[in-house]
Design a protein around this motif. Structure first.
Motif, PDB file in Angstrom:
ATOM      1  N   ARG A  85      -6.563  20.936 -45.261  1.00 28.40           N
ATOM      2  CA  ARG A  85      -5.569  21.200 -44.209  1.00 28.40           C
ATOM      3  C   ARG A  85      -6.267  21.373 -42.851  1.00 28.40           C
ATOM      4  O   ARG A  85      -6.243  22.441 -42.256  1.00 28.40           O
ATOM      5  N   PRO A  86      -6.885  20.294 -42.342  1.00 25.52           N
ATOM      6  CA  PRO A  86      -7.699  20.409 -41.128  1.00 25.52           C
ATOM      7  C   PRO A  86      -6.864  20.645 -39.880  1.00 25.52           C
ATOM      8  O   PRO A  86      -5.640  20.462 -39.874  1.00 25.52           O
ATOM      9  N   ASP A  87      -7.538  21.036 -38.816  1.00 24.03           N
ATOM     10  CA  ASP A  87      -6.897  21.185 -37.510  1.00 24.03           C
ATOM     11  C   ASP A  87      -6.846  19.855 -36.765  1.00 24.03           C
ATOM     12  O   ASP A  87      -6.010  19.660 -35.889  1.00 24.03           O
ATOM     13  N   LEU A  88      -7.778  18.958 -37.111  1.00 23.09           N
ATOM     14  CA  LEU A  88      -7.906  17.686 -36.400  1.00 23.09           C
ATOM     15  C   LEU A  88      -8.326  16.589 -37.365  1.00 23.09           C
ATOM     16  O   LEU A  88      -9.146  16.812 -38.258  1.00 23.09           O
ATOM     17  N   VAL A  89      -7.750  15.402 -37.161  1.00 19.83           N
ATOM     18  CA  VAL A  89      -8.186  14.210 -37.884  1.00 19.83           C
ATOM     19  C   VAL A  89      -8.433  13.107 -36.869  1.00 19.83           C
ATOM     20  O   VAL A  89      -7.583  12.839 -36.009  1.00 19.83           O
ATOM     21  N   THR A  90      -9.616  12.474 -36.921  1.00 23.59           N
ATOM     22  CA  THR A  90      -9.826  11.236 -36.181  1.00 23.59           C
ATOM     23  C   THR A  90      -9.724  10.111 -37.193  1.00 23.59           C
ATOM     24  O   THR A  90     -10.343  10.175 -38.259  1.00 23.59           O
ATOM     25  N   LEU A  91      -8.937   9.098 -36.875  1.00 21.98           N
ATOM     26  CA  LEU A  91      -8.546   8.123 -37.886  1.00 21.98           C
ATOM     27  C   LEU A  91      -8.767   6.693 -37.428  1.00 21.98           C
ATOM     28  O   LEU A  91      -8.132   6.231 -36.467  1.00 21.98           O
ATOM     29  N   ASP A  92      -9.667   6.000 -38.100  1.00 19.48           N
ATOM     30  CA  ASP A  92      -9.823   4.566 -37.894  1.00 19.48           C
ATOM     31  C   ASP A  92      -8.691   3.862 -38.636  1.00 19.48           C
ATOM     32  O   ASP A  92      -8.298   4.280 -39.729  1.00 19.48           O
ATOM     33  N   LEU A  93      -8.148   2.796 -38.062  1.00 24.88           N
ATOM     34  CA  LEU A  93      -7.042   2.093 -38.715  1.00 24.88           C
ATOM     35  C   LEU A  93      -7.511   1.044 -39.706  1.00 24.88           C
ATOM     36  O   LEU A  93      -6.786   0.683 -40.631  1.00 24.88           O
ATOM     37  N   THR A  94      -8.733   0.545 -39.521  1.00 24.46           N
ATOM     38  CA  THR A  94      -9.247  -0.503 -40.401  1.00 24.46           C
ATOM     39  C   THR A  94     -10.137   0.118 -41.464  1.00 24.46           C
ATOM     40  O   THR A  94     -11.315   0.404 -41.223  1.00 24.46           O
ATOM     41  N   LEU A  95      -9.552   0.350 -42.625  1.00 23.40           N
ATOM     42  CA  LEU A  95     -10.260   0.993 -43.728  1.00 23.40           C
ATOM     43  C   LEU A  95     -10.330   0.030 -44.913  1.00 23.40           C
ATOM     44  O   LEU A  95      -9.513  -0.890 -45.027  1.00 23.40           O
ATOM     45  N   PRO A  96     -11.288   0.215 -45.814  1.00 21.91           N
ATOM     46  CA  PRO A  96     -11.491  -0.750 -46.895  1.00 21.91           C
ATOM     47  C   PRO A  96     -10.417  -0.758 -47.966  1.00 21.91           C
ATOM     48  O   PRO A  96     -10.317  -1.720 -48.725  1.00 21.91           O
ATOM     49  N   ASP A  97      -9.586   0.292 -48.051  1.00 20.84           N
ATOM     50  CA  ASP A  97      -8.585   0.321 -49.122  1.00 20.84           C
ATOM     51  C   ASP A  97      -7.156   0.408 -48.606  1.00 20.84           C
ATOM     52  O   ASP A  97      -6.341  -0.482 -48.834  1.00 20.84           O
ATOM     53  N   ILE A  98      -6.833   1.474 -47.871  1.00 20.30           N
ATOM     54  CA  ILE A  98      -5.476   1.682 -47.367  1.00 20.30           C
ATOM     55  C   ILE A  98      -5.484   1.491 -45.859  1.00 20.30           C
ATOM     56  O   ILE A  98      -6.382   1.974 -45.161  1.00 20.30           O
ATOM     57  N   ASP A  99      -4.482   0.785 -45.340  1.00 18.27           N
ATOM     58  CA  ASP A  99      -4.392   0.628 -43.892  1.00 18.27           C
ATOM     59  C   ASP A  99      -4.227   1.986 -43.224  1.00 18.27           C
ATOM     60  O   ASP A  99      -3.509   2.862 -43.726  1.00 18.27           O
TER      61      ASP A  99
END
Length: 249
Positions: free
Chosen positions: A47-61
Protein backbone atom coordinates in the motif's frame (compact mmCIF):
# COMPACT_ATOMS: atom_id res chain seq x y z
CA UNK A 1 7.59 9.91 11.51
CA UNK A 2 6.96 6.84 9.33
CA UNK A 3 8.86 6.81 6.06
CA UNK A 4 6.85 7.06 2.88
CA UNK A 5 6.97 4.08 0.57
CA UNK A 6 7.22 3.96 -3.22
CA UNK A 7 6.92 1.28 -5.86
CA UNK A 8 8.93 1.87 -9.03
CA UNK A 9 7.45 -0.10 -11.95
CA UNK A 10 10.08 -0.15 -14.67
CA UNK A 11 11.57 -2.95 -16.77
CA UNK A 12 14.52 -0.82 -17.93
CA UNK A 13 17.11 -1.47 -15.22
CA UNK A 14 19.02 1.78 -15.76
CA UNK A 15 15.90 3.95 -15.58
CA UNK A 16 14.49 1.98 -12.66
CA UNK A 17 17.73 2.27 -10.70
CA UNK A 18 17.94 6.02 -11.36
CA UNK A 19 14.35 6.60 -10.16
CA UNK A 20 14.92 4.37 -7.13
CA UNK A 21 18.03 6.30 -6.16
CA UNK A 22 16.21 9.63 -6.48
CA UNK A 23 13.28 8.50 -4.33
CA UNK A 24 15.58 6.88 -1.78
CA UNK A 25 17.45 10.18 -1.40
CA UNK A 26 14.08 11.90 -0.96
CA UNK A 27 13.32 9.67 2.04
CA UNK A 28 11.16 6.95 0.49
CA UNK A 29 11.41 3.24 1.19
CA UNK A 30 11.62 2.00 -2.39
CA UNK A 31 10.84 -1.34 -4.01
CA UNK A 32 11.17 -2.05 -7.73
CA UNK A 33 8.87 -4.14 -9.91
CA UNK A 34 10.00 -5.25 -13.36
CA UNK A 35 6.63 -6.62 -14.53
CA UNK A 36 2.99 -5.64 -14.20
CA UNK A 37 2.17 -8.77 -12.22
CA UNK A 38 4.95 -8.06 -9.75
CA UNK A 39 3.82 -4.45 -9.48
CA UNK A 40 0.24 -5.38 -8.60
CA UNK A 41 1.45 -7.82 -5.95
CA UNK A 42 3.78 -5.25 -4.37
CA UNK A 43 1.12 -2.52 -4.41
CA UNK A 44 -1.44 -4.81 -2.76
CA UNK A 45 1.05 -5.87 -0.08
CA UNK A 46 2.78 -2.56 0.71
CA UNK A 47 0.00 0.00 0.00
CA UNK A 48 2.60 2.57 -1.12
CA UNK A 49 2.30 6.35 -1.03
CA UNK A 50 3.67 6.67 -4.57
CA UNK A 51 3.93 4.57 -7.71
CA UNK A 52 5.97 5.48 -10.78
CA UNK A 53 4.64 3.44 -13.66
CA UNK A 54 6.11 2.62 -17.04
CA UNK A 55 3.39 1.76 -19.57
CA UNK A 56 5.47 -0.65 -21.65
CA UNK A 57 5.89 -3.76 -19.54
CA UNK A 58 6.74 -7.32 -20.62
CA UNK A 59 3.48 -8.91 -19.43
CA UNK A 60 0.59 -6.54 -18.65
CA UNK A 61 0.09 -3.19 -20.36
CA UNK A 62 0.76 -0.34 -17.95
CA UNK A 63 -2.68 1.18 -18.58
CA UNK A 64 -4.31 -1.97 -17.20
CA UNK A 65 -1.86 -1.98 -14.29
CA UNK A 66 -2.87 1.60 -13.44
CA UNK A 67 -6.55 0.71 -13.66
CA UNK A 68 -6.08 -2.19 -11.26
CA UNK A 69 -3.97 -0.12 -8.88
CA UNK A 70 -6.87 2.31 -8.60
CA UNK A 71 -9.14 -0.49 -7.36
CA UNK A 72 -7.01 -1.04 -4.25
CA UNK A 73 -5.33 2.26 -3.37
CA UNK A 74 -5.57 6.03 -3.73
CA UNK A 75 -1.80 6.46 -3.80
CA UNK A 76 -0.16 8.97 -6.11
CA UNK A 77 0.64 7.53 -9.54
CA UNK A 78 3.05 9.11 -12.01
CA UNK A 79 3.18 7.51 -15.43
CA UNK A 80 6.74 7.48 -16.78
CA UNK A 81 6.56 6.46 -20.42
CA UNK A 82 8.07 6.78 -23.85
CA UNK A 83 4.54 7.03 -25.28
CA UNK A 84 4.22 10.72 -26.07
CA UNK A 85 0.98 10.98 -28.07
CA UNK A 86 -2.02 12.90 -26.81
CA UNK A 87 -4.10 9.71 -26.90
CA UNK A 88 -1.65 7.94 -24.60
CA UNK A 89 -1.68 10.88 -22.18
CA UNK A 90 -5.48 11.00 -22.19
CA UNK A 91 -5.79 7.28 -21.54
CA UNK A 92 -3.19 7.35 -18.77
CA UNK A 93 -4.87 10.24 -16.98
CA UNK A 94 -8.33 8.80 -17.53
CA UNK A 95 -7.53 5.50 -15.80
CA UNK A 96 -6.32 7.33 -12.72
CA UNK A 97 -2.75 8.59 -13.12
CA UNK A 98 -2.05 11.86 -11.30
CA UNK A 99 0.67 12.96 -13.70
CA UNK A 100 2.28 11.86 -16.95
CA UNK A 101 5.98 12.25 -17.65
CA UNK A 102 7.41 11.49 -21.10
CA UNK A 103 10.81 9.83 -21.54
CA UNK A 104 13.49 11.00 -21.77
CA UNK A 105 13.19 13.25 -18.73
CA UNK A 106 15.51 14.71 -16.13
CA UNK A 107 15.60 13.41 -12.56
CA UNK A 108 15.24 17.00 -11.43
CA UNK A 109 11.91 17.26 -13.24
CA UNK A 110 10.67 14.03 -11.70
CA UNK A 111 11.73 15.29 -8.27
CA UNK A 112 9.72 18.49 -8.80
CA UNK A 113 6.65 16.59 -9.92
CA UNK A 114 6.78 14.26 -6.91
CA UNK A 115 7.16 17.22 -4.56
CA UNK A 116 4.17 18.94 -6.22
CA UNK A 117 1.99 15.84 -5.83
CA UNK A 118 2.70 15.56 -2.11
CA UNK A 119 1.53 19.14 -1.61
CA UNK A 120 -1.88 18.11 -2.92
CA UNK A 121 -4.78 16.64 -0.90
CA UNK A 122 -5.22 12.94 -0.38
CA UNK A 123 -8.62 11.34 0.10
CA UNK A 124 -7.22 8.64 2.36
CA UNK A 125 -6.32 9.18 5.99
CA UNK A 126 -2.65 9.77 6.81
CA UNK A 127 -0.73 6.84 8.22
CA UNK A 128 -0.18 6.81 12.00
CA UNK A 129 2.70 9.12 12.86
CA UNK A 130 2.72 10.70 9.40
CA UNK A 131 2.32 14.42 8.89
CA UNK A 132 -1.17 15.43 7.82
CA UNK A 133 -1.21 16.50 4.18
CA UNK A 134 -1.71 20.15 3.35
CA UNK A 135 -5.02 20.61 1.57
CA UNK A 136 -5.07 22.69 -1.59
CA UNK A 137 -8.88 22.92 -1.37
CA UNK A 138 -10.39 24.17 1.90
CA UNK A 139 -13.04 21.63 3.01
CA UNK A 140 -14.99 24.34 4.84
CA UNK A 141 -16.35 24.37 8.40
CA UNK A 142 -18.33 21.15 7.95
CA UNK A 143 -18.77 18.28 5.57
CA UNK A 144 -22.34 19.00 4.45
CA UNK A 145 -22.92 18.84 0.70
CA UNK A 146 -22.94 22.23 -1.04
CA UNK A 147 -25.74 22.75 -3.58
CA UNK A 148 -25.35 25.42 -6.21
CA UNK A 149 -28.32 27.70 -6.85
CA UNK A 150 -30.12 26.76 -10.05
CA UNK A 151 -28.30 23.41 -10.16
CA UNK A 152 -29.70 21.57 -7.19
CA UNK A 153 -28.94 18.31 -8.99
CA UNK A 154 -25.20 18.98 -8.66
CA UNK A 155 -23.75 18.68 -5.15
CA UNK A 156 -20.16 18.76 -4.03
CA UNK A 157 -19.16 17.57 -0.57
CA UNK A 158 -15.70 18.96 0.13
CA UNK A 159 -15.24 17.14 3.40
CA UNK A 160 -16.06 13.71 1.94
CA UNK A 161 -14.57 14.65 -1.44
CA UNK A 162 -17.73 13.45 -3.14
CA UNK A 163 -19.66 14.74 -6.16
CA UNK A 164 -23.23 13.75 -6.97
CA UNK A 165 -25.42 14.56 -9.96
CA UNK A 166 -29.14 14.03 -9.39
CA UNK A 167 -28.25 11.98 -6.32
CA UNK A 168 -25.91 9.69 -8.23
CA UNK A 169 -22.26 9.67 -7.19
CA UNK A 170 -19.78 10.53 -9.93
CA UNK A 171 -16.46 8.71 -9.74
CA UNK A 172 -13.77 11.39 -10.11
CA UNK A 173 -10.03 11.17 -9.77
CA UNK A 174 -8.29 13.31 -7.16
CA UNK A 175 -7.25 15.85 -9.79
CA UNK A 176 -10.71 16.05 -11.36
CA UNK A 177 -12.31 16.69 -7.97
CA UNK A 178 -9.77 19.40 -7.09
CA UNK A 179 -10.30 21.17 -10.41
CA UNK A 180 -14.09 21.08 -10.02
CA UNK A 181 -13.92 22.26 -6.40
CA UNK A 182 -11.77 25.25 -7.35
CA UNK A 183 -14.05 26.21 -10.24
CA UNK A 184 -17.29 25.91 -8.28
CA UNK A 185 -15.73 28.00 -5.54
CA UNK A 186 -15.56 30.82 -8.09
CA UNK A 187 -18.93 30.60 -9.90
CA UNK A 188 -19.25 32.80 -12.96
CA UNK A 189 -15.57 33.80 -12.82
CA UNK A 190 -13.14 32.94 -15.60
CA UNK A 191 -10.23 31.09 -14.01
CA UNK A 192 -7.01 31.07 -16.09
CA UNK A 193 -5.27 27.74 -16.69
CA UNK A 194 -2.18 28.90 -14.81
CA UNK A 195 -4.28 29.75 -11.74
CA UNK A 196 -5.90 26.32 -11.81
CA UNK A 197 -2.49 24.68 -11.95
CA UNK A 198 -1.23 26.65 -8.96
CA UNK A 199 -4.38 25.93 -6.96
CA UNK A 200 -4.67 22.21 -7.72
CA UNK A 201 -1.00 21.30 -7.77
CA UNK A 202 -0.32 23.65 -4.82
CA UNK A 203 2.91 24.73 -6.48
CA UNK A 204 4.27 27.19 -9.01
CA UNK A 205 5.82 24.19 -10.76
CA UNK A 206 4.18 23.63 -14.13
CA UNK A 207 3.63 19.89 -14.77
CA UNK A 208 4.54 19.59 -18.45
CA UNK A 209 2.27 22.38 -19.76
CA UNK A 210 -1.16 23.91 -19.26
CA UNK A 211 -2.41 21.26 -21.70
CA UNK A 212 -2.53 18.90 -18.71
CA UNK A 213 -5.37 21.03 -17.31
CA UNK A 214 -7.33 20.67 -20.56
CA UNK A 215 -6.90 16.90 -20.50
CA UNK A 216 -8.20 16.54 -16.93
CA UNK A 217 -11.10 18.94 -17.55
CA UNK A 218 -12.09 17.07 -20.70
CA UNK A 219 -12.35 13.89 -18.61
CA UNK A 220 -14.26 15.75 -15.89
CA UNK A 221 -16.80 17.22 -18.29
CA UNK A 222 -17.34 13.85 -19.96
CA UNK A 223 -18.12 12.27 -16.59
CA UNK A 224 -20.50 15.04 -15.57
CA UNK A 225 -22.30 14.81 -18.91
CA UNK A 226 -22.51 11.06 -18.52
CA UNK A 227 -24.20 11.46 -15.15
CA UNK A 228 -26.67 14.10 -16.33
CA UNK A 229 -27.24 14.16 -20.07
CA UNK A 230 -27.50 17.69 -21.47
CA UNK A 231 -25.86 19.48 -18.55
CA UNK A 232 -22.50 21.17 -18.98
CA UNK A 233 -21.44 23.41 -16.13
CA UNK A 234 -17.84 24.06 -17.15
CA UNK A 235 -17.31 26.45 -20.05
CA UNK A 236 -14.08 26.96 -21.96
CA UNK A 237 -13.19 30.61 -22.50
CA UNK A 238 -10.90 30.44 -25.50
CA UNK A 239 -7.41 31.78 -24.92
CA UNK A 240 -8.06 32.44 -21.22
CA UNK A 241 -9.30 29.54 -19.12
CA UNK A 242 -12.51 28.04 -17.75
CA UNK A 243 -15.69 29.22 -16.03
CA UNK A 244 -18.17 27.37 -13.85
CA UNK A 245 -21.74 28.41 -14.72
CA UNK A 246 -24.20 27.07 -12.12
CA UNK A 247 -27.18 27.44 -14.44
CA UNK A 248 -25.75 26.10 -17.70
CA UNK A 249 -28.18 23.65 -19.33
Amino acid sequence: MNARTAVVVEDDHDVGDAISKLLDQAGFDVVVARTGTEALTLVAESRPDLVTLDLTLPDIDGVEVCRQIRTVTDCYVIVVSGRASEVDRLVGLEVGADDYLVKPFSMRELQARVAALFRRPRSSDPAPGAAAPQLAVDPGPDADPTSFEGCSDLTLNRGAREVRVSGREVDLTRTEFDLLAHLVGNPGVVVPREQLMRAVWASDFVPDSTHVVDVHLANLRRKLRGAASGNQWIRTIRGVGFRFDPCCP
